[in-house]
Design an enzyme around this catalytic site. Sequence first.
Site, PDB file in Angstrom:
ATOM      1  N   CYS A  75      -7.937 -21.820   3.686  1.00  0.00           N
ATOM      2  CA  CYS A  75      -8.429 -22.074   2.327  1.00  0.00           C
ATOM      3  C   CYS A  75      -8.423 -20.818   1.478  1.00  0.00           C
ATOM      4  O   CYS A  75      -8.603 -20.890   0.263  1.00  0.00           O
ATOM      5  CB  CYS A  75      -9.833 -22.659   2.383  1.00  0.00           C
ATOM      6  SG  CYS A  75     -11.084 -21.520   3.013  1.00  0.00           S
TER       7      CYS A  75
ATOM      8  N   CYS B 112      -9.077 -22.087  11.558  1.00  0.00           N
ATOM      9  CA  CYS B 112      -8.971 -21.653  10.163  1.00  0.00           C
ATOM     10  C   CYS B 112      -8.145 -22.671   9.386  1.00  0.00           C
ATOM     11  O   CYS B 112      -7.058 -23.058   9.816  1.00  0.00           O
ATOM     12  CB  CYS B 112      -8.293 -20.286  10.107  1.00  0.00           C
ATOM     13  SG  CYS B 112      -7.717 -19.791   8.471  1.00  0.00           S
TER      14      CYS B 112
ATOM     15  N   TYR C 173       0.835  -1.190   0.000  1.00  0.00           N
ATOM     16  CA  TYR C 173       0.000   0.000   0.000  1.00  0.00           C
ATOM     17  C   TYR C 173       0.882   1.255   0.000  1.00  0.00           C
ATOM     18  O   TYR C 173       2.105   1.167  -0.085  1.00  0.00           O
ATOM     19  CB  TYR C 173      -0.974  -0.046   1.170  1.00  0.00           C
ATOM     20  CG  TYR C 173      -1.973  -1.190   1.059  1.00  0.00           C
ATOM     21  CD1 TYR C 173      -2.770  -1.329  -0.080  1.00  0.00           C
ATOM     22  CD2 TYR C 173      -2.107  -2.141   2.067  1.00  0.00           C
ATOM     23  CE1 TYR C 173      -3.676  -2.380  -0.198  1.00  0.00           C
ATOM     24  CE2 TYR C 173      -3.008  -3.200   1.947  1.00  0.00           C
ATOM     25  CZ  TYR C 173      -3.781  -3.303   0.809  1.00  0.00           C
ATOM     26  OH  TYR C 173      -4.669  -4.357   0.686  1.00  0.00           O
TER      27      TYR C 173
ATOM     28  N   GLY D  56      -5.458 -13.041  12.690  1.00  0.00           N
ATOM     29  CA  GLY D  56      -6.369 -12.461  11.721  1.00  0.00           C
ATOM     30  C   GLY D  56      -7.446 -13.446  11.356  1.00  0.00           C
ATOM     31  O   GLY D  56      -8.523 -13.491  11.951  1.00  0.00           O
ATOM     32  N   ARG D  57      -7.135 -14.308  10.362  1.00  0.00           N
ATOM     33  CA  ARG D  57      -8.120 -15.282   9.891  1.00  0.00           C
ATOM     34  C   ARG D  57      -8.561 -16.244  10.996  1.00  0.00           C
ATOM     35  O   ARG D  57      -9.689 -16.740  10.972  1.00  0.00           O
ATOM     36  CB  ARG D  57      -7.532 -16.065   8.716  1.00  0.00           C
ATOM     37  CG  ARG D  57      -7.419 -15.245   7.437  1.00  0.00           C
ATOM     38  CD  ARG D  57      -6.844 -16.051   6.288  1.00  0.00           C
ATOM     39  NE  ARG D  57      -5.407 -16.213   6.374  1.00  0.00           N
ATOM     40  CZ  ARG D  57      -4.697 -16.990   5.562  1.00  0.00           C
ATOM     41  NH1 ARG D  57      -5.304 -17.688   4.623  1.00  0.00           N
ATOM     42  NH2 ARG D  57      -3.384 -17.078   5.681  1.00  0.00           N
TER      43      ARG D  57
ATOM     44  N   GLU E 221     -25.382 -42.458   7.926  1.00  0.00           N
ATOM     45  CA  GLU E 221     -24.210 -42.479   7.046  1.00  0.00           C
ATOM     46  C   GLU E 221     -23.965 -43.907   6.585  1.00  0.00           C
ATOM     47  O   GLU E 221     -23.791 -44.810   7.395  1.00  0.00           O
ATOM     48  CB  GLU E 221     -22.978 -41.932   7.775  1.00  0.00           C
ATOM     49  CG  GLU E 221     -21.652 -42.123   7.082  1.00  0.00           C
ATOM     50  CD  GLU E 221     -21.626 -41.569   5.662  1.00  0.00           C
ATOM     51  OE1 GLU E 221     -21.136 -42.284   4.764  1.00  0.00           O
ATOM     52  OE2 GLU E 221     -22.089 -40.422   5.466  1.00  0.00           O
TER      53      GLU E 221
END
Length: 651
Positions: free
Chosen positions: A347, A344, A173, A320-321, A418
């Site tokens: 992905c 997390c 940035y 963060g994620r 299942e």
Amino acid sequence: MYPKLFTAGKIGNLTLKNRVVMEPLAMGVAEPNQNIGEAYFEYLKQRADGDVAMIILENTRVDDEHGVAATCQMSVSKDEHISSLKKATDMLHSKDVVVFTQLHHPGRETFSNLNSNEPVWSSSTKACGVCQQETHEMTTAEVELVIDKFAQGARRSKEGGCDGVELHGAHGYLISQFLSPYTNQRKDRFGEDRFTFVKEIIEAIRKVCGEEYPIGIRLTVDELLSPNGVKNYLKIEDGIQICKRLESIKIAYINVSNGIYESFNSLSEPITYHQGCRTSLIRQIKDNVNVPVIAVNMVKEPWFAEKMLNDNLVDFVGLGRALLADPNWVKKAEEGRESDINRCISCTYCFETLVSDTIAGNGPVKCAVNPIAGRETIYTFDNIDGNGKVVVVIGAGLAGMEAARVLAMRGFKPIILEKTSKVGGQINVANKPPEKDKINWIVDYESNQLELLGVEIRLNTPATKELLQALNPYAVIIATGAKSLKPSNIKGIDLPNVKTVEEVLSLGKALSNFKVCVIGSGISGLETAEALLENGNNVTIVEMEDKIGSNVYVQHYLDAMDRLSKYDVTYIVSTKLVEIKPKSIIIENVKDFKVSEIEADYVVLAMCVESINDSSITNGVCEKVFIVGDAKNIGRIESSIRSAFEVAYNL
């Protein structure tokens, strides 16, 4: 259990109750006028309730004309933004959370249509290789104008109750652009000493906010552009010197990062990257400065956060994620409930939707494993009204497990049927390629939640009409997934050397030292090719499109192709499979119709998938029948989980 992680720490005169900092993520939950509204407020509140010590608010706009990164982006560009900010900081302070804004200007890493339909601003005219926008080299007067906008943004942040501000000097940035020789070829004082821009921003902020107001910085310390063939870019030795100069002018902390848009996988690491992948760069900064160091480092699990602190790698761990996936990550770690954390899986779907949706104002970021993220005001779980009614879920893949989890939370009595001996569905295949083990985490989480909620799972139990009638369900949810096909119009398709992706990955290392042709270069084809190569096979990838991986999300494509580059792979594009023989295949170029034959001991089909969704067994059983996940539409982890979540939430 994690004594370092839950020890208080200091940033200047500020005391943080633990060592976890919530890093800024652009979520697209601000209001269209860039204020913090109900959606962003609730998003922050849930993470504060999850016991983070410090929240750095998302990349916050300081310039409405030439500094716009996204439509629904938080801003401190006007005084009218102060009151909503103050409401949020008051709430966060009441929960003992330290709050900083992250002052942001995207420079060249944005789009003209968001910025007055004019060329994007930067230190020089060099356009971003990703955004590819016409780029304007700012005049000296324009640089000085933006410096003042940073200062006024800091003033508004302070008046809005923020404990300090963080400058976004990372990820390519504007501040990063001025610091880097790759993007700064100016001839004025801002080019003669590339540090001048950030230094004058800091000086301007101190003039309006006072010398003691904390200013931190998130900083790219290495742009990691050598794989792109770039020679003159900001390297770690430059990053160290910048950090030393920042320390000399009393920066409050350094939030270490790396990469720019043109080395994007280094700043938003995909699933194949390991926890701790940034350790080397962080270490070189930590060993050269004495100010507090914060860093993200692909941290997904509490034990690794503790390790970073024990190794004196950082003073504070940035998440963060991880907090997008589970807002209660910190609280669960503190209470010893690690197995309860929705980890997390890297992905990168959040970044994919940031680009496809959020930047243009088409909705908040989506998390593949947490459908509630960014939608906390929509999914409140006020509807606990299942009253013990039985709902049969057919299939224990991700969609079936997620549907059962949400139903149980709402007070229904879900029963999963299942037909196989194992939960997880297609994840039990998707986890086979190299470095895909994180994908198991979502199955681990779902399994643990179902156990905690007391959900009944009947393995080795095919669904039949008789069984459904005996259970007398209020509703039935079909989550039977999908299967690979062998197209009947290809001669030789039934030969024993023809395998689907599922079949060949299930063989493990049994298939080795053969010549294998993989038909199709979607992500499953590329990942299967890597697994085959790792086992010593000779691999050729055949693709009908004129480019390998043409429909693969760019981050996954770059990662897969980088990993395949370590092997001798043959790629054949614009070509279709015509016939399969016991030791070869016949292929035809779709442009010039030239037919050729290549050797192949095995043929792996990564091309055709169809849903399995026979609902006839529900006829006469109940009126409420729903199809979710791949059984409804072939998709990815996110779509499977979200479709199941929404059906179960709204039942």
